[in-house]
Design an enzyme around this catalytic site. Sequence first.
Site, PDB file in Angstrom:
ATOM      1  N   GLY A 258       0.835  -1.199   0.000  1.00  0.00           N
ATOM      2  CA  GLY A 258       0.000   0.000   0.000  1.00  0.00           C
ATOM      3  C   GLY A 258       0.862   1.238   0.000  1.00  0.00           C
ATOM      4  O   GLY A 258       1.965   1.227  -0.545  1.00  0.00           O
TER       5      GLY A 258
ATOM      6  N   ARG B  10     -20.936   2.493   5.842  1.00  0.00           N
ATOM      7  CA  ARG B  10     -21.011   3.954   5.793  1.00  0.00           C
ATOM      8  C   ARG B  10     -20.204   4.474   4.615  1.00  0.00           C
ATOM      9  O   ARG B  10     -19.358   3.750   4.073  1.00  0.00           O
ATOM     10  CB  ARG B  10     -20.452   4.562   7.086  1.00  0.00           C
TER      11      ARG B  10
ATOM     12  N   PHE C 215     -12.005  12.809   7.739  1.00  0.00           N
ATOM     13  CA  PHE C 215     -12.026  13.099   9.167  1.00  0.00           C
ATOM     14  C   PHE C 215     -11.073  14.244   9.472  1.00  0.00           C
ATOM     15  O   PHE C 215     -10.189  14.548   8.669  1.00  0.00           O
ATOM     16  CB  PHE C 215     -11.627  11.854   9.971  1.00  0.00           C
TER      17      PHE C 215
ATOM     18  N   ASN D 211      -3.884  -4.583   1.111  1.00  0.00           N
ATOM     19  CA  ASN D 211      -4.391  -3.901  -0.085  1.00  0.00           C
ATOM     20  C   ASN D 211      -4.475  -4.920  -1.226  1.00  0.00           C
ATOM     21  O   ASN D 211      -3.497  -5.610  -1.516  1.00  0.00           O
ATOM     22  CB  ASN D 211      -3.449  -2.758  -0.476  1.00  0.00           C
TER      23      ASN D 211
ATOM     24  N   THR E   3      -3.932  -3.083   6.902  1.00  0.00           N
ATOM     25  CA  THR E   3      -4.890  -3.371   5.835  1.00  0.00           C
ATOM     26  C   THR E   3      -4.172  -4.047   4.689  1.00  0.00           C
ATOM     27  O   THR E   3      -3.181  -3.519   4.183  1.00  0.00           O
ATOM     28  CB  THR E   3      -5.563  -2.085   5.315  1.00  0.00           C
TER      29      THR E   3
ATOM     30  N   GLU F 273      -8.837  -1.925   0.594  1.00  0.00           N
ATOM     31  CA  GLU F 273      -8.021  -2.356   1.737  1.00  0.00           C
ATOM     32  C   GLU F 273      -8.860  -3.173   2.702  1.00  0.00           C
ATOM     33  O   GLU F 273      -9.923  -2.732   3.108  1.00  0.00           O
ATOM     34  CB  GLU F 273      -7.537  -1.154   2.545  1.00  0.00           C
TER      35      GLU F 273
ATOM     36  N   TYR G 149       2.346 -10.282   1.910  1.00  0.00           N
ATOM     37  CA  TYR G 149       2.332  -9.690   0.564  1.00  0.00           C
ATOM     38  C   TYR G 149       2.508 -10.794  -0.461  1.00  0.00           C
ATOM     39  O   TYR G 149       3.254 -11.746  -0.238  1.00  0.00           O
ATOM     40  CB  TYR G 149       3.471  -8.667   0.410  1.00  0.00           C
TER      41      TYR G 149
ATOM     42  N   HIS H  60      -8.352 -10.959  12.551  1.00  0.00           N
ATOM     43  CA  HIS H  60      -7.618 -12.176  12.951  1.00  0.00           C
ATOM     44  C   HIS H  60      -6.159 -11.783  13.161  1.00  0.00           C
ATOM     45  O   HIS H  60      -5.629 -10.975  12.395  1.00  0.00           O
ATOM     46  CB  HIS H  60      -7.731 -13.223  11.835  1.00  0.00           C
TER      47      HIS H  60
ATOM     48  N   ILE I 281      -8.399  -7.592   8.334  1.00  0.00           N
ATOM     49  CA  ILE I 281      -8.963  -8.894   8.695  1.00  0.00           C
ATOM     50  C   ILE I 281      -8.956  -9.029  10.214  1.00  0.00           C
ATOM     51  O   ILE I 281      -7.949  -8.725  10.859  1.00  0.00           O
ATOM     52  CB  ILE I 281      -8.130 -10.017   8.026  1.00  0.00           C
TER      53      ILE I 281
HETATM   54  P1  ADP Z   1       0.492  -1.253   3.362  1.00  0.00           P
HETATM   55  O1  ADP Z   1       0.447   0.240   3.298  1.00  0.00           O
HETATM   56  O2  ADP Z   1       1.620  -1.840   2.568  1.00  0.00           O
HETATM   57  O3  ADP Z   1      -0.831  -1.873   2.984  1.00  0.00           O
HETATM   58  P2  ADP Z   1      -0.146  -1.810   6.138  1.00  0.00           P
HETATM   59  O4  ADP Z   1       0.439  -1.069   7.279  1.00  0.00           O
HETATM   60  O5  ADP Z   1      -1.563  -1.518   5.775  1.00  0.00           O
HETATM   61  O6  ADP Z   1       0.788  -1.611   4.881  1.00  0.00           O
HETATM   62  O7  ADP Z   1       0.056  -3.343   6.467  1.00  0.00           O
HETATM   63  C1  ADP Z   1      -0.604  -4.280   5.691  1.00  0.00           C
HETATM   64  C2  ADP Z   1       0.018  -5.667   5.676  1.00  0.00           C
HETATM   65  O8  ADP Z   1       0.005  -6.234   6.985  1.00  0.00           O
HETATM   66  C3  ADP Z   1      -0.874  -6.531   4.836  1.00  0.00           C
HETATM   67  O9  ADP Z   1      -0.529  -6.463   3.456  1.00  0.00           O
HETATM   68  C4  ADP Z   1      -0.616  -7.901   5.429  1.00  0.00           C
HETATM   69  O10 ADP Z   1       0.465  -8.513   4.760  1.00  0.00           O
HETATM   70  C5  ADP Z   1      -0.229  -7.630   6.878  1.00  0.00           C
HETATM   71  N1  ADP Z   1      -1.269  -7.992   7.876  1.00  0.00           N
HETATM   72  C6  ADP Z   1      -1.019  -8.607   9.064  1.00  0.00           C
HETATM   73  N2  ADP Z   1      -2.114  -8.807   9.771  1.00  0.00           N
HETATM   74  C7  ADP Z   1      -3.162  -8.324   9.034  1.00  0.00           C
HETATM   75  C8  ADP Z   1      -4.566  -8.264   9.248  1.00  0.00           C
HETATM   76  N3  ADP Z   1      -5.133  -8.746  10.370  1.00  0.00           N
HETATM   77  N4  ADP Z   1      -5.332  -7.697   8.276  1.00  0.00           N
HETATM   78  C9  ADP Z   1      -4.765  -7.216   7.154  1.00  0.00           C
HETATM   79  N5  ADP Z   1      -3.430  -7.235   6.898  1.00  0.00           N
HETATM   80  C10 ADP Z   1      -2.608  -7.798   7.828  1.00  0.00           C
HETATM   81  N1  RBF Z   2      -9.859   6.615   5.180  1.00  0.00           N
HETATM   82  C1  RBF Z   2     -10.503   7.797   5.096  1.00  0.00           C
HETATM   83  O1  RBF Z   2      -9.913   8.784   4.709  1.00  0.00           O
HETATM   84  N2  RBF Z   2     -11.821   7.915   5.444  1.00  0.00           N
HETATM   85  C2  RBF Z   2     -12.539   6.887   5.909  1.00  0.00           C
HETATM   86  O2  RBF Z   2     -13.725   7.055   6.187  1.00  0.00           O
HETATM   87  C3  RBF Z   2     -11.878   5.623   6.050  1.00  0.00           C
HETATM   88  N3  RBF Z   2     -12.538   4.556   6.560  1.00  0.00           N
HETATM   89  C4  RBF Z   2     -11.884   3.368   6.733  1.00  0.00           C
HETATM   90  C5  RBF Z   2     -12.548   2.302   7.318  1.00  0.00           C
HETATM   91  C6  RBF Z   2     -11.908   1.090   7.523  1.00  0.00           C
HETATM   92  C7  RBF Z   2     -12.661  -0.033   8.168  1.00  0.00           C
HETATM   93  C8  RBF Z   2     -10.553   0.941   7.135  1.00  0.00           C
HETATM   94  C9  RBF Z   2      -9.832  -0.350   7.358  1.00  0.00           C
HETATM   95  C10 RBF Z   2      -9.880   1.992   6.552  1.00  0.00           C
HETATM   96  C11 RBF Z   2     -10.531   3.217   6.342  1.00  0.00           C
HETATM   97  N4  RBF Z   2      -9.868   4.307   5.758  1.00  0.00           N
HETATM   98  C12 RBF Z   2     -10.517   5.529   5.648  1.00  0.00           C
HETATM   99  C13 RBF Z   2      -8.540   4.139   5.153  1.00  0.00           C
HETATM  100  C14 RBF Z   2      -7.371   4.575   6.001  1.00  0.00           C
HETATM  101  O3  RBF Z   2      -7.136   5.932   5.735  1.00  0.00           O
HETATM  102  C15 RBF Z   2      -6.164   3.732   5.584  1.00  0.00           C
HETATM  103  O4  RBF Z   2      -6.389   2.395   5.921  1.00  0.00           O
HETATM  104  C16 RBF Z   2      -4.894   4.198   6.228  1.00  0.00           C
HETATM  105  O5  RBF Z   2      -4.647   5.517   5.934  1.00  0.00           O
HETATM  106  C17 RBF Z   2      -3.702   3.366   5.769  1.00  0.00           C
HETATM  107  O6  RBF Z   2      -3.591   3.341   4.381  1.00  0.00           O
HETATM  108 MG    MG Z   3      -2.699  -1.305   3.761  1.00  0.00          MG
END
Ligand code: ADP
Ligand code: RBF
Ligand code: MG
Length: 324
Positions: free
Chosen positions: A180, A281, A286, A194, A192, A254, A268, A259, A257
Amino acid sequence: MAPNVGKHSRAIVIGSDALPVIDTLKYLGVEDILAVGNDPELLAVIKTAYGVAPSVGNEPGVRVWQGDFTELPAYQGPAQLVVFTDESFGTEHTPREALVKACLSVVAGGSVIIHSDQESRRWQPKYPPTRDHLAALVAGLPLNIHSEQEVATGYCGILQVPPGYRLRAPVMLSGTVVKGFGRGSRQMGTPTANIDTAGLQRALKDLAPGVYFGWAKVHAPEGWPSEDSEVHKVVLNIGSRPTVNTGNEAPSVEAHILHTFLGGQEFYGSKLEVLALGFLRPEIRFSGVEALVGRIRSDIALARGALDAPVMVAQAMLLEERSD
Ligand code: ADP
Ligand code: RBF
Ligand code: MG
């Protein structure tokens, strides 16, 4: 008046014409009412009329909160009913912002009422909204126009949040987990995964940007425990992340999960399948990351609860039975 309100309902009444609405709600038996407004004098009148209930807590009563409704803290909700009186829908913030906040403040099956008396019309020609304007205002929000009518006291529009969060049909989103923006959702406490959007274009046509919940299955790397590849609850954001997006970064899908993975920190390159079942929603800009994280926690709680319903549990089989 509003459908489905009674003794155990909580109502939020906004704006300078709150008093007669509170009277009506009390008459209908509603015991838990929060008056929201910017005018301290009006709130003082309400306190005098109804006594002072503690500002937070489980005791029902009439409470007051001073400030702009769009800034109302989440702990003051959720309510079965939100009522905008007079100027509160149109002048203090844009009507769209007011409705987005209303969606966040109302439980599934609850209502949003827009009310204005004849007097305020004279000085606010654009209010109440026309039917077309109202339809445009609710576009993309989980709000249906229930009714709109001229009543003895003025205009009354009733909107309803659908009774359940279910999508008409589940949508499957499947693809490879990619990097991501590295902005550290892991530090936010909500990593998250991605999903590569290249293969998702068709599925995304059926899903407006916003926050969804459903079931997810990661085909975890070799050697990871089998629990990691089971079907788990998931919350999903589809959109452009307006709170943190610094430029015109592409939209993303994104999945957080619900878990804790035992095999390792990240997966990845693995295949991820998500079955989106319900809409929570719209995506919101924000005021900062803290507010976003707070809301994501509520999203997770709502998703956990919604997914415990037997109809939702039954859908998990759609993922369990798939083999690659
Ligand atoms: P990125 O900006 O690269 O998406 P994140 O900080 O969002 O980085 O971290 C996401 C990575 O963390 C996922 O791609 C996955 O490999 C790992 N990960 C570990 N636990 C979870 C989880 N419960 N839900 C989603 N991703 C998870
Ligand atoms: N980003 C926003 O800017 N507005 C949102 O309303 C928003 N809602 C989210 C809800 C969930 C359940 C998740 C997992 C992410 C959401 N995000 C939202 C994305 C968030 O900005 C992003 O996961 C982080 O910035 C990391 O990329
Ligand atoms: Mg992510």
